[in-house]
Design a protein around this motif. Sequence first.
Motif, short mmCIF file in Angstrom:
data_model
loop_
_atom_site.label_atom_id
_atom_site.label_comp_id
_atom_site.label_asym_id
_atom_site.label_seq_id
_atom_site.Cartn_x
_atom_site.Cartn_y
_atom_site.Cartn_z
N UNK A 14 12.28 -158.84 -28.99
CA UNK A 14 13.43 -159.80 -28.95
C UNK A 14 12.80 -160.98 -28.49
N UNK A 15 13.54 -162.17 -29.09
CA UNK A 15 13.09 -163.48 -28.72
C UNK A 15 14.31 -164.09 -27.86
N UNK A 16 14.27 -164.69 -26.78
CA UNK A 16 15.48 -165.45 -26.19
C UNK A 16 15.15 -167.09 -26.13
N UNK A 17 15.83 -167.68 -26.77
CA UNK A 17 15.48 -169.13 -26.78
C UNK A 17 16.55 -169.99 -27.44
N UNK A 18 17.25 -171.00 -26.60
CA UNK A 18 17.08 -170.82 -25.27
C UNK A 18 18.17 -170.07 -24.66
N UNK A 19 19.53 -169.97 -25.23
CA UNK A 19 20.67 -169.37 -24.92
C UNK A 19 21.24 -168.15 -25.65
N UNK A 20 20.38 -167.46 -26.56
CA UNK A 20 20.62 -166.45 -27.36
C UNK A 20 19.36 -165.54 -27.65
N UNK A 21 19.83 -164.27 -27.87
CA UNK A 21 18.81 -163.28 -28.34
C UNK A 21 18.80 -163.06 -29.77
N UNK A 65 14.34 -158.34 -33.48
CA UNK A 65 13.55 -158.24 -34.66
C UNK A 65 13.17 -156.78 -34.56
N UNK A 66 13.45 -155.91 -35.94
CA UNK A 66 13.16 -154.71 -36.01
C UNK A 66 12.30 -154.23 -37.13
N UNK A 67 12.37 -153.22 -37.67
CA UNK A 67 11.64 -152.50 -38.76
C UNK A 67 12.10 -153.49 -40.16
N UNK A 68 13.12 -154.08 -40.17
CA UNK A 68 13.65 -154.90 -41.23
C UNK A 68 12.79 -156.21 -41.26
N UNK A 69 12.19 -156.59 -40.35
CA UNK A 69 11.49 -157.69 -40.15
C UNK A 69 9.91 -157.49 -40.08
N UNK A 70 9.55 -156.34 -40.57
CA UNK A 70 8.11 -155.72 -40.92
C UNK A 70 7.48 -155.22 -39.45
N UNK A 106 8.57 -147.35 -34.52
CA UNK A 106 8.63 -146.97 -33.09
C UNK A 106 8.72 -147.99 -32.29
N UNK A 107 9.37 -147.83 -30.99
CA UNK A 107 9.76 -148.82 -29.99
C UNK A 107 8.61 -149.86 -29.71
N UNK A 108 8.72 -151.07 -29.52
CA UNK A 108 7.83 -152.02 -29.34
C UNK A 108 7.62 -151.99 -27.41
N UNK A 109 6.44 -151.67 -27.33
CA UNK A 109 5.97 -151.33 -25.85
C UNK A 109 5.62 -152.48 -25.05
N UNK A 110 4.69 -153.32 -25.53
CA UNK A 110 4.16 -154.32 -25.07
C UNK A 110 3.86 -155.50 -25.87
N UNK A 111 3.50 -156.62 -25.39
CA UNK A 111 3.30 -157.89 -26.24
C UNK A 111 2.57 -159.10 -25.43
N UNK A 112 2.10 -159.91 -26.06
CA UNK A 112 1.19 -160.97 -25.36
C UNK A 112 0.84 -162.01 -26.44
N UNK A 113 1.06 -163.40 -26.06
CA UNK A 113 0.48 -164.19 -27.10
C UNK A 113 -1.03 -164.47 -26.66
#
Length: 290
Positions: free
Chosen positions: A128-135, A138-143, A147-154
């Motif tokens: 999920x991306x929040x910027x700046x006032x809306x969510x 992104x799911x399997x349809x977006x590639x 399974x659930x997204x558990x962690x992330x980092x840039x």
Amino acid sequence: FLLFGDTADATTTKDGLPDNRVQAIASGTNGVVWLGTTAGLARYSSGAIGDAPANQALPHVPITSLWADPDGTLWIGYGGRKQSYSLSRYDGATVVNFTADDGLESSSVSQIYRGADGALWLASGFLCRYDPDSFLNLTVRDGLATSPVANLLGDPFGALWIGFGATEEILRIDPPGSNGRVYRANPIGLPKILCRSIAHGRDGAIWLSTARGMHRYDGKRFEAFTTSDGLANDRVFSCFVAKDGTTWGGTFGGASHYDGITWANLDTRDGLPAPPVNSIAETPDGAIWF
């Protein structure tokens, strides 16, 4: 648990923690440390634990993730069971709670990350991306994996690394300037493995904590570290790279520290509370929190 140089100190409910199970830590402004527990939020400042005023307006559910912005804003993610709220924003004065009505299609947030472009990214089952006032969910349809997204980092180069909770898969999404390509980690050398957290080093390397040790990716190949290399336990729940460039891993057997050559471990014999070590953070004074 606080480690400062050679001095160690354990903080518990006797010192004011809402609960001894700390699942998220964030270093805020002016030396404040935020602690997210299964029973609410705590604020550490000037050597003491205090109840966070925000607790009165926060959902009474386990806190699973924290992110502190440079302006002092604190983002709080929840999980553990189905609830109305899954994310809150606290600016030091007021609390805003977000629900599905705001566009966040999840009842839990396991990790929060502020990207270089200013967007807030959430591991919330979805990406999920929040910027700046809306969510934007992104799911399997977006590639993404199923399974659930558990962690992330840039990483320092603008790519987003994503770990999944069940499929033992890692994705790397490059920034738009490099065609925004999506790479699955297996083709770039990582064995299929459950990734629990991600950190990036000062040298540009990516660290992954997994159910089978810690893995370091230098841009060309993955290197694995396990108990045979000195890690306290192969079940690693968290990883963190300190300002001095050394790496910490939070394991089922305690905290492991890598100076680039060897591993050293902390456990209950050093005063560390019972494992696992779920979260690691560092304050501006160089203190390491577990």
